[in-house]
Design a protein around this motif. Structure first.
Motif, PDB file in Angstrom:
ATOM      1  N   ASN A 238       0.846  -1.186   0.000  1.00  0.00           N
ATOM      2  CA  ASN A 238       0.000   0.000   0.000  1.00  0.00           C
ATOM      3  C   ASN A 238       0.887   1.242   0.000  1.00  0.00           C
ATOM      4  OD1 ASN A 238      -2.204   1.688   0.069  1.00  0.00           O
ATOM      5  ND2 ASN A 238      -2.708   1.327   2.198  1.00  0.00           N
ATOM      6  N   ILE A 239       0.813   2.020  -1.067  1.00  0.00           N
ATOM      7  CA  ILE A 239       1.634   3.220  -1.231  1.00  0.00           C
ATOM      8  C   ILE A 239       0.863   4.406  -0.671  1.00  0.00           C
ATOM      9  CG2 ILE A 239       2.791   4.704  -2.904  1.00  0.00           C
ATOM     10  CD1 ILE A 239       2.682   2.181  -4.795  1.00  0.00           C
ATOM     11  N   ILE A 240       1.418   5.049   0.336  1.00  0.00           N
ATOM     12  CA  ILE A 240       0.776   6.194   0.987  1.00  0.00           C
ATOM     13  C   ILE A 240       1.457   7.470   0.499  1.00  0.00           C
ATOM     14  CG2 ILE A 240       0.111   7.245   3.172  1.00  0.00           C
ATOM     15  CD1 ILE A 240      -1.079   4.462   2.687  1.00  0.00           C
ATOM     16  N   THR A 241       0.670   8.387  -0.054  1.00  0.00           N
ATOM     17  CA  THR A 241       1.231   9.626  -0.579  1.00  0.00           C
ATOM     18  C   THR A 241       1.275  10.711   0.496  1.00  0.00           C
ATOM     19  OG1 THR A 241      -0.933  10.446  -1.303  1.00  0.00           O
ATOM     20  CG2 THR A 241       0.313   9.098  -2.872  1.00  0.00           C
ATOM     21  N   HIS A 242       2.065  11.735   0.214  1.00  0.00           N
ATOM     22  CA  HIS A 242       2.090  12.904   1.072  1.00  0.00           C
ATOM     23  C   HIS A 242       0.738  13.614   1.026  1.00  0.00           C
ATOM     24  CE1 HIS A 242       6.268  13.087   2.332  1.00  0.00           C
ATOM     25  NE2 HIS A 242       6.644  12.745   1.113  1.00  0.00           N
ATOM     26  N   THR A 243       0.500  14.430   2.037  1.00  0.00           N
ATOM     27  CA  THR A 243      -0.679  15.299   2.037  1.00  0.00           C
ATOM     28  C   THR A 243      -0.251  16.714   1.653  1.00  0.00           C
ATOM     29  OG1 THR A 243      -0.429  15.923   4.368  1.00  0.00           O
ATOM     30  CG2 THR A 243      -1.706  13.918   3.883  1.00  0.00           C
ATOM     31  N   GLY A 244      -1.241  17.538   1.312  1.00  0.00           N
ATOM     32  CA  GLY A 244      -0.940  18.921   0.967  1.00  0.00           C
ATOM     33  C   GLY A 244      -0.310  19.672   2.119  1.00  0.00           C
ATOM     34  N   TYR A 245      -0.745  19.362   3.348  1.00  0.00           N
ATOM     35  CA  TYR A 245      -0.204  20.039   4.528  1.00  0.00           C
ATOM     36  C   TYR A 245       1.288  19.765   4.668  1.00  0.00           C
ATOM     37  CZ  TYR A 245       0.852  20.847   9.451  1.00  0.00           C
ATOM     38  OH  TYR A 245       1.434  21.260  10.621  1.00  0.00           O
ATOM     39  N   GLU A 246       1.704  18.525   4.404  1.00  0.00           N
ATOM     40  CA  GLU A 246       3.105  18.154   4.569  1.00  0.00           C
ATOM     41  C   GLU A 246       3.992  18.821   3.521  1.00  0.00           C
ATOM     42  OE1 GLU A 246       1.923  13.733   6.264  1.00  0.00           O
ATOM     43  OE2 GLU A 246       2.595  14.004   4.192  1.00  0.00           O
ATOM     44  N   ILE A 247       3.489  18.958   2.313  1.00  0.00           N
ATOM     45  CA  ILE A 247       4.295  19.561   1.248  1.00  0.00           C
ATOM     46  C   ILE A 247       4.340  21.075   1.403  1.00  0.00           C
ATOM     47  CG2 ILE A 247       4.489  19.877  -1.247  1.00  0.00           C
ATOM     48  CD1 ILE A 247       3.054  17.146  -1.502  1.00  0.00           C
ATOM     49  N   ASN A 248       3.169  21.676   1.595  1.00  0.00           N
ATOM     50  CA  ASN A 248       3.042  23.110   1.838  1.00  0.00           C
ATOM     51  C   ASN A 248       3.854  23.930   0.842  1.00  0.00           C
ATOM     52  OD1 ASN A 248       2.092  25.389   3.197  1.00  0.00           O
ATOM     53  ND2 ASN A 248       3.928  25.495   4.482  1.00  0.00           N
ATOM     54  N   GLY A 249       3.616  23.701  -0.425  1.00  0.00           N
ATOM     55  CA  GLY A 249       4.333  24.427  -1.471  1.00  0.00           C
ATOM     56  C   GLY A 249       4.439  23.578  -2.714  1.00  0.00           C
ATOM     57  N   ALA A 250       5.560  23.694  -3.395  1.00  0.00           N
ATOM     58  CA  ALA A 250       5.778  22.929  -4.613  1.00  0.00           C
ATOM     59  C   ALA A 250       7.243  22.538  -4.705  1.00  0.00           C
ATOM     60  CB  ALA A 250       5.366  23.734  -5.837  1.00  0.00           C
ATOM     61  N   GLU A 251       7.492  21.449  -5.409  1.00  0.00           N
ATOM     62  CA  GLU A 251       8.860  20.985  -5.620  1.00  0.00           C
ATOM     63  C   GLU A 251       9.016  20.545  -7.071  1.00  0.00           C
ATOM     64  OE1 GLU A 251      12.078  18.226  -3.277  1.00  0.00           O
ATOM     65  OE2 GLU A 251      10.104  17.329  -3.691  1.00  0.00           O
ATOM     66  N   VAL A 252      10.090  20.996  -7.689  1.00  0.00           N
ATOM     67  CA  VAL A 252      10.425  20.621  -9.061  1.00  0.00           C
ATOM     68  C   VAL A 252      11.718  19.822  -9.027  1.00  0.00           C
ATOM     69  CG1 VAL A 252      11.012  21.443 -11.363  1.00  0.00           C
ATOM     70  CG2 VAL A 252       9.307  22.654 -10.007  1.00  0.00           C
ATOM     71  N   LYS A 253      11.741  18.716  -9.752  1.00  0.00           N
ATOM     72  CA  LYS A 253      12.910  17.839  -9.752  1.00  0.00           C
ATOM     73  C   LYS A 253      13.261  17.461 -11.192  1.00  0.00           C
ATOM     74  CE  LYS A 253      13.218  14.864  -6.453  1.00  0.00           C
ATOM     75  NZ  LYS A 253      13.030  13.701  -5.556  1.00  0.00           N
ATOM     76  N   THR A 779      20.403  14.211  -9.873  1.00  0.00           N
ATOM     77  CA  THR A 779      19.081  14.824  -9.734  1.00  0.00           C
ATOM     78  C   THR A 779      19.196  16.127  -8.952  1.00  0.00           C
ATOM     79  OG1 THR A 779      18.079  12.619  -9.669  1.00  0.00           O
ATOM     80  CG2 THR A 779      16.711  14.461  -8.978  1.00  0.00           C
ATOM     81  N   LEU A 780      18.546  17.152  -9.452  1.00  0.00           N
ATOM     82  CA  LEU A 780      18.502  18.461  -8.798  1.00  0.00           C
ATOM     83  C   LEU A 780      17.051  18.822  -8.553  1.00  0.00           C
ATOM     84  CD1 LEU A 780      19.878  21.125  -7.870  1.00  0.00           C
ATOM     85  CD2 LEU A 780      19.588  21.956 -10.221  1.00  0.00           C
ATOM     86  N   SER A 781      16.728  19.239  -7.325  1.00  0.00           N
ATOM     87  CA  SER A 781      15.351  19.629  -7.006  1.00  0.00           C
ATOM     88  C   SER A 781      15.356  20.982  -6.301  1.00  0.00           C
ATOM     89  CB  SER A 781      14.672  18.574  -6.126  1.00  0.00           C
ATOM     90  OG  SER A 781      15.346  18.434  -4.895  1.00  0.00           O
ATOM     91  N   TYR A 782      14.225  21.678  -6.422  1.00  0.00           N
ATOM     92  CA  TYR A 782      14.048  22.990  -5.789  1.00  0.00           C
ATOM     93  C   TYR A 782      12.674  23.038  -5.165  1.00  0.00           C
ATOM     94  CZ  TYR A 782      13.868  28.036  -5.066  1.00  0.00           C
ATOM     95  OH  TYR A 782      13.764  29.282  -4.507  1.00  0.00           O
ATOM     96  N   LYS A 783      12.611  23.496  -3.908  1.00  0.00           N
ATOM     97  CA  LYS A 783      11.363  23.541  -3.153  1.00  0.00           C
ATOM     98  C   LYS A 783      10.867  24.981  -3.057  1.00  0.00           C
ATOM     99  CE  LYS A 783       8.128  21.877  -0.382  1.00  0.00           C
ATOM    100  NZ  LYS A 783       8.443  21.298   0.926  1.00  0.00           N
ATOM    101  N   PHE A 784       9.621  25.192  -3.495  1.00  0.00           N
ATOM    102  CA  PHE A 784       8.961  26.485  -3.357  1.00  0.00           C
ATOM    103  C   PHE A 784       8.065  26.407  -2.127  1.00  0.00           C
ATOM    104  CE2 PHE A 784       9.810  25.759  -7.802  1.00  0.00           C
ATOM    105  CZ  PHE A 784      10.290  26.978  -8.273  1.00  0.00           C
ATOM    106  N   ASN A 785       8.402  27.118  -1.083  1.00  0.00           N
ATOM    107  CA  ASN A 785       7.589  27.119   0.132  1.00  0.00           C
ATOM    108  C   ASN A 785       6.622  28.294   0.119  1.00  0.00           C
ATOM    109  OD1 ASN A 785       8.726  24.855   1.379  1.00  0.00           O
ATOM    110  ND2 ASN A 785      10.464  26.061   2.120  1.00  0.00           N
ATOM    111  N   ASN A 786       5.414  28.045   0.659  1.00  0.00           N
ATOM    112  CA  ASN A 786       4.438  29.126   0.759  1.00  0.00           C
ATOM    113  C   ASN A 786       4.748  30.014   1.964  1.00  0.00           C
ATOM    114  OD1 ASN A 786       3.044  28.269  -1.474  1.00  0.00           O
ATOM    115  ND2 ASN A 786       1.634  26.989  -0.308  1.00  0.00           N
TER     116      ASN A 786
END
Length: 786
Positions: A238-253, A779-786
């Motif tokens: 069973n694959i459990i995904t993140h919630t919107g609250y946990e991410i709280n923004g956006a990430e590009v990879k 791999t390079l990722s960038y996190k956009f926090n609200n």
């Protein structure tokens, strides 16, 4: 007049509900202000007086705030109490950067210990120790530490009993020595929603399932039909995904690597009042590793010079796109994904290199097994004081195609006869021969399930669970094409050599009781009934029981369980006129009886957790080929022991697992002595991670397997089957990687098979297949926090 009266009352009720909700939110905000200025008692009083009215995200936030208030008063026991209630309300809760470090440490400690962390084992929030069967929990951190690129690699790294199986056309896994031509014995779910095909029972753990969205993976080791019905024969993932609250923004990879690897992903999440939204998109493309296989080393009936492609996912890249939407008690899951593996060798007994790029495409698909899936799950969940109910609707649509190559040059040996007009107009194809089969399916249904918590006395409490489910499967279209000259279609079949169009209906019901005596003994018993009406009106009825006893002690527990599971013969096997997969409506279900004894220790030695599980499996009525006909004739009886452990000390973390398997007896199953063909007797994994300095980690993964025996099987000149055993030496494959986080940037570099070890793996292909050498990806990722 009546219409206006009804409208008035509906409007008044909605306004009253909105007012109540607004008032409760205002009370919570007031309590939060009191906490901010240090008035902990005032905040606690406001929350406790109104806790019964809070619901959904507001209730979770209230439990969090109560725990913070008691931490502020240095009442750790009360703080842990409300943190536990928070985890019961939201088993996948994660702390944020705004939470005090003391609170974050407490949440993580409770998760690692005995508080609620999973929901898969009993369809309710519970600790791993309370689960009735052995459970492997793979976290986001563990996935990163292993360097896994896809679901299969993550499962092989951390789940004892799972080993690699090669099937030429798709990714496959064996669980405790049990496997088929495709991955059709293990149920794979996304947030509880089935991903396995209803026509083939398969779900491929490849790049169509992105790991970037994953919070954790819950794996039930052993039968689970008592809750999940068919397909859950040997395990549930069973694959459990993140919630919107946990991410709280956006990430590009963005990632690039050798052999034409290109990967990109986007993750978005946000929670606003009672809205919680999370979306993801991932794309992966790989040209694959080309390896020359000399003619004298080829195993097929028609050896030809050329290269095979290992690890190719191209022409049409793999992708995974999805959306999680939550509003109060309502949740919506949508997911669409696609993958197509490049088959290294040509089909069946030809088993030779071929010119992948020369063949035409169908629906944009080059040669290989392609699968495009759409999944929808809409549900509503209500929680009362002791009763929780969940009801929902599901919709699954799939388009699958198997595009197989006979060969670039094919001598006239009678294998490649086509009949464009009729049996009197036979063409013997000698160049670029291929076949293409496409089918489309749709499944819709609904479910209703609930849990009731009872408390008979101080020493007797528990939960009663029950559920109903209805599914209607329909195969709406199927066609089959044969051709030559790399792009010429000679004949299209709509009836012969095809799948029958039709529908099937399934109805199921389950009941489960989880009863606890004091704080040291749990009884978990369940039974599921499955009813299926097949396309030809044949009725199949199955009963799946489970019984588990769990003895709980402060630092260890002992659990004993028995379970029976089944998987019905796939629609694909029962309803086709393809020459290679006949078996017809007489095919019935496969069964597995399993006994397991598990010892789990937490912090028995400081910072060390481990579990030891011993199992006895008796599998019967396996579908096995008898020439060109499939029958329920296979049987396997085996035992084994599994060890898994984790250790954490300051900047160092490590995970280790070891599996031993032994065959007691078998019949018409691929077994030599006490070993299953293509399955090692002993398999182990060691994953280590060390933080050199803040946010800079190095990690390594070592996979060690004992030797295996593979079966090489082709027809001789007279058409009789010729078999020969091939030995596959023991091997050790070493992966390494680093990751560094700087502000909002994150850099990862992973190398798989660092020493470029050359090895082969067998499975459902007619002979072992060369595996990938040294692969790497940056791999390079960038996190956009609200």
């Amino acid at each position: 007049m009546r219409k206006w009266i009804v409208t008035f009352f509906l409007l008044a009720a909605s306004m009253a509900w909105a007012q109540d909700d607004s008032e409760l939110r205002q009370i919570y905000m007031q309590a939060e202000e009191e906490y901010t200025i240090g008035h902990f008692d005032a905040s606690i009083r406001l929350l406790n007086e109104n806790i019964a009215g809070f619901d959904g995200a507001l209730k979770t936030s209230a439990y969090r705030l109560l725990s913070l208030c008691y931490l502020g008063k240095d009442h750790v026991q009360d703080a842990e109490k409300y943190a536990s209630l928070l985890l019961k309300e939201d088993p996948y809760y994660s702390t944020s950067i705004h939470d005090p470090l003391r609170f974050a440490d407490m949440i993580e400690r409770l998760k690692r210990g005995e508080e609620a962390t999973i929901t898969t084992a009993s369809q309710q929030a519970e600790s791993i120790e309370e689960a009735p069967v052995p459970v492997t929990l793979i976290t986001e951190e563990m996935i990163k530490a292993s360097g896994a690129r896809n679901l299969k690699e993550a499962l092989l790294a951390f789940v004892p009993g799972m080993t690699d199986i090669e099937s030429n056309e798709e990714m496959n896994i064996a669980m405790r020595g049990i496997y088929s031509s495709g991955q059709e014995k293990i149920l794979i779910m996304l947030n509880g929603h089935r991903l396995n095909s209803y026509s083939t029972n398969t779900s491929r753990p490849d790049f169509s399932i992105s790991l970037d969205k994953v919070k954790q993976i819950e794996v039930l080791r052993g039968p689970a039909s008592s809750l999940y019905g068919g397909v859950a024969l040997t395990a549930v993932v069973n694959i459990i995904t993140h919630t919107g609250y946990e991410i709280n923004g956006a990430e590009v990879k963005i990632g690039v690597g050798n052999y034409g690897q290109v990967k990109s992903s986007f993750l978005f999440g946000k929670q606003y009042l009672d809205w919680n939204i999370m979306g993801w998109a991932s794309v992966y493309n790989s040209s694959g590793e080309k390896v020359n296989v000399p003619v004298e080393e080829q195993m097929g009936v028609l050896p030809v010079p050329g290269d095979i492609i290992i690890g190719g996912f191209n022409k049409k890249p793999s992708f995974d796109v999805g959306l999680n939407l939550g509003w109060k008690d309502f949740s919506l899951l949508y997911n669409t994904n696609f993958s197509k593996t490049v088959a290294p060798y040509s089909m069946s007994y030809f088993f030779a290199p071929y010119s992948y790029d020369r063949y035409r495409t169908f629906q944009g698909n080059a040669p290989g097994f392609a699968k495009l899936s759409h999944h929808l799950n809409a549900s509503i969940e209500k929680q009362w004081e002791r009763f929780q109910m969940n009801a929902g609707f599901i919709l699954d649509m799939e388009n699958q195609s198997r595009y197989q190559i006979a060969g670039d040059t094919v001598p006239d040996v009678g294998y490649n006869m086509f009949f464009p007009v009729g049996t009197n107009d036979t063409i013997i194809s000698t160049k670029g021969a291929f076949q293409y089969h496409n089918w489309q399916e749709t499944t819709w249904g609904g479910f209703l399930k609930g849990n009731y918590q009872y408390n008979l006395s101080e020493n007797h409490k528990g939960t009663i669970s029950a559920g109903l489910q209805f599914d209607r499967f329909h195969l709406s279209d199927s066609y089959y094409v044969e051709g030559d000259n790399f792009d010429r279609v000679l004949v299209t079949y709509d009836d012969k050599k095809n799948l029958y169009v039709g529908s099937e209906i399934s109805v199921s019901a389950y009941a489960q009781v989880k009863h606890q005596w004091k704080d040291f003994l749990i009884l978990n018993a369940g039974l599921r009934y499955d009813y299926k009406k097949r396309r030809n009106n044949q009725v199949i009825q199955e009963y799946s029981p489970r019984l588990a006893l769990i003895l709980i002690q402060p630092k260890w527990n002992l659990k004993f369980s028995y379970a029976k599971s089944f998987v019905d013969a796939p629609y694909f096997y029962r309803n086709n006129t393809l020459d290679t997969t006949t078996g017809g409506e007489n095919l019935l279900s496969e069964y597995l009886h399993s006994y397991q004894l598990t010892f789990v220790a937490n912090d028995w030695f400081k910072d060390l957790n481990f579990d030891i599980n011993c199992f006895y499996n008796k599998a019967t009525d396996f579908i096995v080929p008898d020439g060109l006909v499939y029958t329920n004739a296979g049987r396997l009886e085996n035992i084994g022991c599994e060890l898994s452990s984790s250790y954490s000390f300051r900047r160092f973390k490590g995970w280790f697992n070891l599996t031993w398997q032994y065959v007691l007896s078998s019949d018409k199953y691929n077994v030599k002595g006490h070993d299953v063909y293509n399955v090692p007797t002993i398999s182990s994994n060691l994953i280590l991670m060390y933080e050199i300095f803040r946010n800079f980690n190095v990690h390594t993964h070592l996979n060690v397997l004992s030797d295996q025996t593979s079966l090489y099987e082709i027809p001789d000149e007279q058409g009789n089957m010729f078999s020969e055993e091939l030995g596959i030496p023991a091997r050790a494959v070493w992966d390494v990687g680093i990751d560094y986080k700087f502000n909002r940037f994150n850099v990862e570099f992973n190398i798989n098979n660092l020493l470029n070890k050359t090895y082969e793996q067998g499975g459902s292909s007619i002979a072992p297949i060369r595996q990938r050498g040294l692969w790497y990806m940056l791999t390079l990722s960038y996190k956009f926090n609200n």
